[in-house]
Enzyme design. Structure first.
Site, PDB file in Angstrom:
ATOM      1  CG  ASP A  42      -2.018   0.911   1.255  1.00  0.00           C
ATOM      2  OD1 ASP A  42      -2.919   0.717   0.421  1.00  0.00           O
ATOM      3  OD2 ASP A  42      -2.042   1.842   2.087  1.00  0.00           O
ATOM      4  CD  GLU A  47      -2.256   2.449  -3.615  1.00  0.00           C
ATOM      5  OE1 GLU A  47      -3.344   2.910  -3.949  1.00  0.00           O
ATOM      6  OE2 GLU A  47      -1.877   2.396  -2.429  1.00  0.00           O
TER       7      GLU A  47
HETATM    8  C1  NOJ Z   1      -4.647   2.753  -0.744  1.00  0.00           C
HETATM    9  C2  NOJ Z   1      -5.664   1.667  -0.621  1.00  0.00           C
HETATM   10  O1  NOJ Z   1      -5.838   1.034  -1.857  1.00  0.00           O
HETATM   11  C3  NOJ Z   1      -6.936   2.310  -0.107  1.00  0.00           C
HETATM   12  O2  NOJ Z   1      -8.036   1.449  -0.177  1.00  0.00           O
HETATM   13  C4  NOJ Z   1      -6.665   2.771   1.289  1.00  0.00           C
HETATM   14  O3  NOJ Z   1      -7.814   3.454   1.772  1.00  0.00           O
HETATM   15  C5  NOJ Z   1      -5.461   3.706   1.356  1.00  0.00           C
HETATM   16  N1  NOJ Z   1      -4.343   3.254   0.570  1.00  0.00           N
HETATM   17  C6  NOJ Z   1      -4.984   3.856   2.761  1.00  0.00           C
HETATM   18  O4  NOJ Z   1      -4.359   2.671   3.193  1.00  0.00           O
END
Ligand code: NOJ
Length: 536
Positions: free
Chosen positions: A201, A267
């Site tokens: 993440d 990500e």
């Molecule tokens: C990205 C995640 O994909 C999302 O769902 C989340 O709310 C935020 N990061 C915070 O962790």
């Protein structure tokens, strides 16, 4: 060419565990539910599953607020259930990828509980604390992704703490070596158990500016959901992608490389600038991510010219050995079939599964699930509560398995409503319909798997002449095999003329014409038809 890795030739299927399948009758999906539906994934032909977080969590952000990195949330099951899932997945040849959330914990994590207990607690420095400005205001102007300031005042210890997202998600201080050691140990805990990799993440946001300088405002920002992905109201020059982040990610990668064949997927910032993505592969001396996620297909306007230009630029920007990837949607983005339309979603599926690189498929997209409208007073997503109109609930609704009660997802009332269209948009009905988007996905996946030009081959754009703005055409080629992909974005028929030759249709998005022989200099595409043609 060295033998390709599973995460290069395979297809990664994202499961949002709360919404896949509920086996214990509480209206929320669970691990036993996933086990029960693994055969759907085998039938579909995907190779790996990525689970959004399944760890203990108060669920302020539905699992992206972790309160224990090495256990399973009781809502989803037990560690024994997890081991059973891993074994059942591996027995079917499926890899299992978990979601690591290293940027922040839950405010209920014992680490944060200790950190906020007193200024001299040994865990204090595991998080990011700052004094107020002389007038009592927060240390800087950083805006949280879910609205409001990134700083929350802790009255007991009289300092602000930093949170990129909700106040319930305090950011860890990655400049503290103890934090690094603790999270790396958590990664090893799961890799030791046999997990095949992690999606990490907001991997590029783990470090913050050491001087905590103000972020400039984003002059182009127009409030609205579409603009959130692209950064929001600020240019986050001091809170994302800070010096040192590449070295830190390379250290994390080294943890993975101590094991065989594991994948590190990150990500990163949502961007249509390919160089933003390609900086995250690292060099051969210090490799970073195997797959820094490329969100361009969901960010770009759905127009042939824009897509063609991006693909060319991305292909050109990839470093030696850097493997591409593509994604159409995920748990943070509107459903592709709602965003583009049903016919266009079929074209999008063919594009995703014929480009060079690893495709990510979001659960439910294979049956053409739509966004489910949810009245504001019933919104559960904190982003949608804080910033009306931006809720992610609509794309997180329960999987539609059949036309029975609750679409076969649960015997109890599901945590989010089932789509109205579940009587026809469901796995069972679509399996029986040879023209369904589900059978199209399955056919595309099987064709891709059996066609080295698609899994391994080079990509080359082809010229669609005066139809350049309506028909996207490209060739994939491996050794003697050449495959042409032609996608008609228009609602009327188009005939394109490629250099003369003969081809055989492998797949049409209309799920007809398979095996038909066609002349490449007069290739007829019906409205919204995509074709994969093997050159013979
Ligand atoms: C990205 C995640 O994909 C999302 O769902 C989340 O709310 C935020 N990061 C915070 O962790």
């Amino acid at each position: 060419m060295p033998q390709a890795a599973w995460w290069q030739t395979g297809i990664i299927y994202q499961i949002y565990p709360r919404s896949f399948m509920d086996r214990n009758g509480d209206g929320v999906g669970d691990l036993q539910g996933i086990i029960a539906q693994l055969d759907h994934l085998v039938w579909l032909g995907v190779n790996a599953i990525w689970l959004s977080p399944i760890f203990p969590s108060p669920m302020a952000d539905f699992g992206y607020d972790v309160s224990d990195y090495t256990a399973i949330h009781p809502l989803f099951g037990t560690l024994a259930d997890f081991d059973a899932l891993l074994e059942a997945a591996h027995a079917r040849g499926l890899k299992l990828i978990l979601d690591l959330v290293p940027n922040h914990t839950s405010d209920q994590h014992p680490w944060f509980q200790q950190a906020r207990a007193s200024r001299d607690n040994p865990k204090r420095d595991w998080y990011i604390w700052r004094d107020a400005q002389p007038d009592g205001s927060p240390p800087n102007n950083w805006a949280a992704y879910f609205g409001g300031s990134m700083w929350t005042w802790d009255a007991a210890t009289k300092q602000y703490y930093l949170h990129s997202f909700l106040p319930e998600q305090p950011d860890l201080n990655w400049r503290n070596p103890e934090v690094k050691a603790a999270i790396f140990d958590a990664v090893r805990f799961w890799l030791d158990r046999g997990v095949d990799g992690f999606r990490v993440d907001v991997i590029d946001r783990m470090l913050k500016d050491e001087q905590f300088r103000d972020n400039p405002v984003n002059p182009d920002f127009v409030p609205g959901r579409d603009n959130l992905a692209a950064g929001g109201a600020q240019q986050r020059v001091y809170s994302e992608n800070q010096p040192g982040i590449h070295a830190l990610i390379a250290e994390l990668r080294a943890v993975f490389d101590a094991y065989d064949d594991r994948v590190l997927i990150g990500e990163i910032a949502y961007s249509t600038d390919p160089t933003v993505i390609t900086t995250h592969y690292g060099g051969s001396a210090a490799p970073e991510q195997h797959l820094p996620i490329n969100f361009a297909l969901l960010l770009l306007p759905w127009e042939v010219e824009a897509l063609r230009a991006f693909i060319a630029a991305y292909e050109a920007a990839l470093p030696a050995g850097g493997w591409p990837n593509y994604v159409l949607s995920n748990h943070d983005q509107p459903r592709i079939a709602s965003k583009l339309g049903d016919a266009e979603a079929r074209i999008a599926a063919m594009l995703l599964l014929t480009l060079r690189g690893t495709p990510f498929v979001y659960y439910g997209d294979e049956i053409g699930m739509h966004n489910v409208p949810i009245p504001q007073d019933q919104v559960q997503d904190p982003q949608g509560i804080n910033m009306p109109g931006t809720s992610r609930d609509p794309e997180r609704t329960p999987m539609q398995w059949h036309d029975g009660p609750n679409a076969g997802f649960s015997t109890a009332t599901p945590w989010l409503p089932i789509a109205d269209d579940y009587l026809t948009v469901n796995v069972e009905a679509e399996r029986a319909d040879p023209h369904s988007i589900l059978n199209l996905y399955r056919r595309l996946i099987a064709y891709r798997r059996d066609t080295p030009a698609l899994t391994l081959g080079a990509y080359q754009a082809l010229d669609s002449g005066e139809l350049a703005d309506t028909v996207l055409v490209y060739e994939r080629q491996h050794e003697n095999q050449r495959v042409v992909v032609a996608l008609n974005f228009a609602a009327d028929p188009k005939t394109i003329s490629l250099p003369a030759g003969q081809g055989r249709i492998g797949v049409s998005t209309h799920m007809e014409r398979s095996g038909e022989t066609v002349a490449l200099d007069r290739l007829v595409l019906r409205p919204h038809e995509g074709l994969i043609v093997e050159v013979v």
